[in-house]
Design a protein around this motif. Structure first.
Motif, PDB file in Angstrom:
ATOM      1  N   UNK A  70      10.733  75.393  39.319  1.00 28.17           N
ATOM      2  CA  UNK A  70       9.315  75.310  39.578  1.00 28.17           C
ATOM      3  C   UNK A  70       8.464  74.542  38.507  1.00 28.17           C
ATOM      4  N   UNK A  71       8.978  73.718  37.806  1.00 25.06           N
ATOM      5  CA  UNK A  71       8.239  72.756  36.979  1.00 25.06           C
ATOM      6  C   UNK A  71       8.066  71.549  37.872  1.00 25.06           C
ATOM      7  N   UNK A  72       6.773  71.130  37.708  1.00 28.12           N
ATOM      8  CA  UNK A  72       6.537  69.892  38.090  1.00 28.12           C
ATOM      9  C   UNK A  72       6.663  68.696  37.216  1.00 28.12           C
ATOM     10  N   UNK A  73       7.818  67.957  37.769  1.00 27.72           N
ATOM     11  CA  UNK A  73       8.526  66.916  37.034  1.00 27.72           C
ATOM     12  C   UNK A  73       8.194  65.414  37.613  1.00 27.72           C
ATOM     13  N   UNK A  74       7.890  64.606  36.633  1.00 26.01           N
ATOM     14  CA  UNK A  74       8.001  63.256  36.833  1.00 26.01           C
ATOM     15  C   UNK A  74       9.142  62.616  36.284  1.00 26.01           C
ATOM     16  N   UNK A  75       9.697  61.813  37.140  1.00 33.66           N
ATOM     17  CA  UNK A  75      11.199  61.393  36.688  1.00 33.66           C
ATOM     18  C   UNK A  75      10.634  60.038  36.024  1.00 33.66           C
ATOM     19  N   UNK A  76      10.764  59.962  34.731  1.00 34.11           N
ATOM     20  CA  UNK A  76      10.122  58.488  34.160  1.00 34.11           C
ATOM     21  C   UNK A  76      10.999  58.227  32.840  1.00 34.11           C
ATOM     22  N   UNK A  77      10.678  56.888  32.400  1.00 33.57           N
ATOM     23  CA  UNK A  77      11.307  56.643  31.221  1.00 33.57           C
ATOM     24  C   UNK A  77      10.076  56.555  30.202  1.00 33.57           C
ATOM     25  N   UNK A  78      10.266  57.328  29.053  1.00 31.44           N
ATOM     26  CA  UNK A  78       9.348  57.511  27.897  1.00 31.44           C
ATOM     27  C   UNK A  78       9.028  56.342  27.256  1.00 31.44           C
ATOM     28  N   UNK A  79       9.731  55.283  27.385  1.00 27.46           N
ATOM     29  CA  UNK A  79       9.589  54.045  26.762  1.00 27.46           C
ATOM     30  C   UNK A  79       8.551  53.148  27.608  1.00 27.46           C
ATOM     31  N   UNK A  80       8.321  53.475  28.819  1.00 29.60           N
ATOM     32  CA  UNK A  80       7.339  52.918  29.768  1.00 29.60           C
ATOM     33  C   UNK A  80       5.995  53.556  29.672  1.00 29.60           C
ATOM     34  N   UNK A  81       4.956  53.001  30.231  1.00 30.60           N
ATOM     35  CA  UNK A  81       3.747  53.841  30.507  1.00 30.60           C
ATOM     36  C   UNK A  81       3.690  54.901  31.541  1.00 30.60           C
ATOM     37  N   UNK A  82       3.669  55.793  31.259  1.00 34.28           N
ATOM     38  CA  UNK A  82       3.952  57.272  32.369  1.00 34.28           C
ATOM     39  C   UNK A  82       3.039  57.047  33.654  1.00 34.28           C
ATOM     40  N   UNK A  83       3.676  57.098  34.703  1.00 36.86           N
ATOM     41  CA  UNK A  83       2.960  57.050  35.982  1.00 36.86           C
ATOM     42  C   UNK A  83       2.242  58.662  36.240  1.00 36.86           C
ATOM     43  N   UNK A  84       1.450  59.000  35.382  1.00 40.19           N
ATOM     44  CA  UNK A  84       0.708  60.517  35.597  1.00 40.19           C
ATOM     45  C   UNK A  84      -0.718  59.964  35.610  1.00 40.19           C
TER      46      UNK A  84
END
Length: 118
Positions: A70-84
């Motif tokens: 139930x978590x709203x997750x963004x799959x992303x690399x924390x070394x990059x600018x987050x697509x949020x």
């Protein structure tokens, strides 16, 4: 005591400290950076008594497990600018993350990690 046991004990104490800092706020928005399968994000949310749980996770399988919880997750690399989208979070958790990043300075000053106090 072996190294693995020492790490486990320190990790448990660290998580306890984080949870001790969480206050009840049913409207709180929780962001867990490096949320893995979401287990600890859920513990933070339970302590706050909120259902507003967000996460960022690099590994596809872990992100899927977190989503199934139930978590709203963004799959992303924390070394990059987050697509949020522009969001405001009451709690941003990033425990056991910095050692996995190549651009720690950029991560620490990224908008999602900056907290303003009134």
């Amino acid at each position: 005591m072996n190294l693995l046991s020492l790490y486990h004990n320190v990790d448990l104490e660290n998580r306890k400290t984080v949870l001790d800092l969480i206050e009840v706020n049913e409207r709180a928005k929780i962001m867990d950076l490096g949320c893995s399968d979401g287990e600890f994000a859920l513990r933070i949310a339970q302590k706050a008594k909120t259902l507003n749980i967000f996460g960022v996770e690099f590994l596809k399988e872990a992100a899927q497990r977190a989503r199934s919880r139930g978590i709203r997750v963004c799959q992303a690399d924390l070394n990059e600018i987050l697509p949020l989208a522009a969001e405001s979070f009451d709690v941003v958790h990033a425990n056991q993350v910095l050692e996995h990043l190549s651009e720690t300075d950029r991560f620490i000053i990224s908008p999602v990690c900056i907290t303003y106090y009134p």
